[in-house]
Enzyme design. Sequence first.
Site, PDB file in Angstrom:
ATOM      1  N   ARG A 270      -0.219  25.885 -15.982  1.00  0.00           N
ATOM      2  CA  ARG A 270       1.200  25.616 -16.259  1.00  0.00           C
ATOM      3  C   ARG A 270       2.007  26.040 -15.044  1.00  0.00           C
ATOM      4  O   ARG A 270       1.871  27.166 -14.577  1.00  0.00           O
ATOM      5  CB  ARG A 270       1.707  26.372 -17.484  1.00  0.00           C
ATOM      6  CG  ARG A 270       3.237  26.393 -17.525  1.00  0.00           C
ATOM      7  CD  ARG A 270       3.847  26.953 -18.762  1.00  0.00           C
ATOM      8  NE  ARG A 270       3.684  26.056 -19.880  1.00  0.00           N
ATOM      9  CZ  ARG A 270       4.448  26.091 -20.969  1.00  0.00           C
ATOM     10  NH1 ARG A 270       5.422  26.983 -21.078  1.00  0.00           N
ATOM     11  NH2 ARG A 270       4.235  25.252 -21.951  1.00  0.00           N
TER      12      ARG A 270
ATOM     13  N   HIS B  33       4.148  17.008 -19.859  1.00  0.00           N
ATOM     14  CA  HIS B  33       3.681  18.043 -20.791  1.00  0.00           C
ATOM     15  C   HIS B  33       2.731  17.378 -21.804  1.00  0.00           C
ATOM     16  O   HIS B  33       3.054  17.237 -22.978  1.00  0.00           O
ATOM     17  CB  HIS B  33       4.893  18.673 -21.490  1.00  0.00           C
ATOM     18  CG  HIS B  33       4.601  19.962 -22.192  1.00  0.00           C
ATOM     19  ND1 HIS B  33       3.391  20.618 -22.107  1.00  0.00           N
ATOM     20  CD2 HIS B  33       5.377  20.720 -23.014  1.00  0.00           C
ATOM     21  CE1 HIS B  33       3.441  21.716 -22.839  1.00  0.00           C
ATOM     22  NE2 HIS B  33       4.625  21.805 -23.387  1.00  0.00           N
TER      23      HIS B  33
ATOM     24  N   GLN C 298       1.582  18.811 -25.346  1.00  0.00           N
ATOM     25  CA  GLN C 298       2.665  18.794 -26.344  1.00  0.00           C
ATOM     26  C   GLN C 298       2.673  17.473 -27.116  1.00  0.00           C
ATOM     27  O   GLN C 298       2.910  17.443 -28.332  1.00  0.00           O
ATOM     28  CB  GLN C 298       4.007  18.998 -25.622  1.00  0.00           C
ATOM     29  CG  GLN C 298       5.225  18.963 -26.524  1.00  0.00           C
ATOM     30  CD  GLN C 298       5.344  20.200 -27.401  1.00  0.00           C
ATOM     31  OE1 GLN C 298       5.251  21.316 -26.929  1.00  0.00           O
ATOM     32  NE2 GLN C 298       5.560  20.004 -28.695  1.00  0.00           N
TER      33      GLN C 298
ATOM     34  N   ASP D  15      15.164  18.303 -26.535  1.00  0.00           N
ATOM     35  CA  ASP D  15      14.580  19.433 -25.797  1.00  0.00           C
ATOM     36  C   ASP D  15      15.743  20.173 -25.128  1.00  0.00           C
ATOM     37  O   ASP D  15      16.881  19.683 -25.126  1.00  0.00           O
ATOM     38  CB  ASP D  15      13.582  18.877 -24.753  1.00  0.00           C
ATOM     39  CG  ASP D  15      12.822  19.978 -24.010  1.00  0.00           C
ATOM     40  OD1 ASP D  15      12.890  21.154 -24.421  1.00  0.00           O
ATOM     41  OD2 ASP D  15      12.167  19.661 -22.992  1.00  0.00           O
TER      42      ASP D  15
ATOM     43  N   CYS E 243      10.091  20.431 -29.060  1.00  0.00           N
ATOM     44  CA  CYS E 243       8.896  21.115 -28.566  1.00  0.00           C
ATOM     45  C   CYS E 243       9.027  22.635 -28.677  1.00  0.00           C
ATOM     46  O   CYS E 243       8.023  23.342 -28.756  1.00  0.00           O
ATOM     47  CB  CYS E 243       8.631  20.711 -27.121  1.00  0.00           C
ATOM     48  SG  CYS E 243      10.040  21.024 -26.037  1.00  0.00           S
TER      49      CYS E 243
ATOM     50  N   ARG F 147       0.148  22.574 -32.075  1.00  0.00           N
ATOM     51  CA  ARG F 147      -0.254  22.838 -30.687  1.00  0.00           C
ATOM     52  C   ARG F 147      -1.662  23.433 -30.656  1.00  0.00           C
ATOM     53  O   ARG F 147      -2.459  23.137 -29.784  1.00  0.00           O
ATOM     54  CB  ARG F 147       0.719  23.807 -30.001  1.00  0.00           C
ATOM     55  CG  ARG F 147       2.174  23.361 -29.882  1.00  0.00           C
ATOM     56  CD  ARG F 147       2.351  22.095 -29.102  1.00  0.00           C
ATOM     57  NE  ARG F 147       1.715  22.136 -27.797  1.00  0.00           N
ATOM     58  CZ  ARG F 147       2.162  22.830 -26.729  1.00  0.00           C
ATOM     59  NH1 ARG F 147       3.286  23.501 -26.801  1.00  0.00           N
ATOM     60  NH2 ARG F 147       1.509  22.811 -25.579  1.00  0.00           N
TER      61      ARG F 147
HETATM   62  N1   CP Z   1       6.494  23.853 -26.368  1.00  0.00           N
HETATM   63  C1   CP Z   1       5.971  24.718 -25.474  1.00  0.00           C
HETATM   64  O1   CP Z   1       5.283  24.342 -24.518  1.00  0.00           O
HETATM   65  O2   CP Z   1       6.237  26.016 -25.727  1.00  0.00           O
HETATM   66  P1   CP Z   1       5.904  27.240 -24.780  1.00  0.00           P
HETATM   67  O3   CP Z   1       6.788  27.133 -23.566  1.00  0.00           O
HETATM   68  O4   CP Z   1       6.223  28.453 -25.609  1.00  0.00           O
HETATM   69  O5   CP Z   1       4.462  27.177 -24.402  1.00  0.00           O
HETATM   70  N1  NVA Z   2      11.492  20.953 -20.804  1.00  0.00           N
HETATM   71  C1  NVA Z   2      11.130  22.296 -21.177  1.00  0.00           C
HETATM   72  C2  NVA Z   2       9.940  22.275 -22.072  1.00  0.00           C
HETATM   73  C3  NVA Z   2       9.486  23.638 -22.532  1.00  0.00           C
HETATM   74  C4  NVA Z   2       8.291  23.567 -23.428  1.00  0.00           C
HETATM   75  C5  NVA Z   2      10.877  23.112 -19.920  1.00  0.00           C
HETATM   76  O1  NVA Z   2      10.184  22.619 -19.022  1.00  0.00           O
HETATM   77  O2  NVA Z   2      11.381  24.227 -19.838  1.00  0.00           O
END
Ligand code: CP
Ligand code: NVA
Length: 341
Positions: free
Chosen positions: A119, A146, A149, A242, A283, A328
């Site tokens: 990540r 992502h 997700q 989001d 998400c 998830r």
């Molecule tokens: N939705 C999601 O990816 O959550 P986190 O940032 O908590 O992993």
């Molecule tokens: N768009 C958001 C998603 C988090 C799961 C981010 O990248 O912060």
Amino acid sequence: MYEYATRKREDIMIDLRGRDFLKLLDFTTEEIEYLIEVSQNLKNKKKNKEPHDYLKGKNIALIFEKDSTRTRCAFEVGAYDLGMNVTYLGPTGSQMGKKETIADTARVLTTMYDGIEYRGFEQNIVEELAKYATVPVWNGLTNEFHPTQMLADMLTIKEEFGTLKGLNFTYLGDARNNVANSLMVACAKLGLNFTCCAPKDLFPEEKLVNTCKEIAKENGTTITLTENPIEGTKDANVLYTDVWVSMGEPMELWEERINKLKPYQVNKKLIENANENAIFLHCLPSFHNIDTKIGKEIYEKYGLTEMEVTDEVFESPKSKVFEEAENRLHTIKAVMYETLK
Ligand code: CP
Ligand code: NVA
């Protein structure tokens, strides 16, 4: 052996062993549908308390250059349920990116681990990691995509409606971010009509829109971009939003985004404008009240008590966000299982 070992579907043998999971564009419709089915099966096993430690003795590394609750926990618990051991490498503490290149990190981790999750920032970092690693690499979120997700979102929708095909899906808010990009691809691949509701300058990049339009055409569905939230939510089965500023973006962006995105807040009026069976997904994490550090700061600076979704919608029976969060686990477990078995 696990009974979902490989599967023959319309003469296509689905075998994901050794594959990376970097973005949905790399996968066929059948492969994505298959992963959703495996997730359902693994979810049933978990609910029935049936052991499924099929990957006993394997080791995986989780690289997180950005924060996470759901993704990290899903990879960890998923790995434990499958019998695997996990090493977590957080934003600080490893050599990656500071003293060591991505390519070198990949070649080191490959010698010790059976799979690597990443990540972080640009998509090309995870692509580079995958290029040099000889074990599967999974994208746990980049600036652009992502993909894990998406599997959870689609599983949640399928559980709710019994099918994905032909449903109307509307995304509201910052439609240039990782989640919006991935949702557009997921809908195009899986046969949902995708509507993006945002100000023009926050529409997804034209190149990706055109790619998705081609995929959608093959599947007999549509990709629609509109600035009008009333038009965009009409007849929608799913409303999705989001955060307005994503991880890695500067705090200074908040003011501009608030001004631009306020009309796209998912509220009672928009939910009532959608199909009567509509559900709300997000998400997460979400700013639906001021009970968080950033939520409070935004309130003090701009006077907003809720942002991309109202607390009323978030807490309503239409909101399936915690079912989605649970999924998830089952979907990430399916990705690990199918690529490592
Ligand atoms: N939705 C999601 O990816 O959550 P986190 O940032 O908590 O992993
Ligand atoms: N768009 C958001 C998603 C988090 C799961 C981010 O990248 O912060």
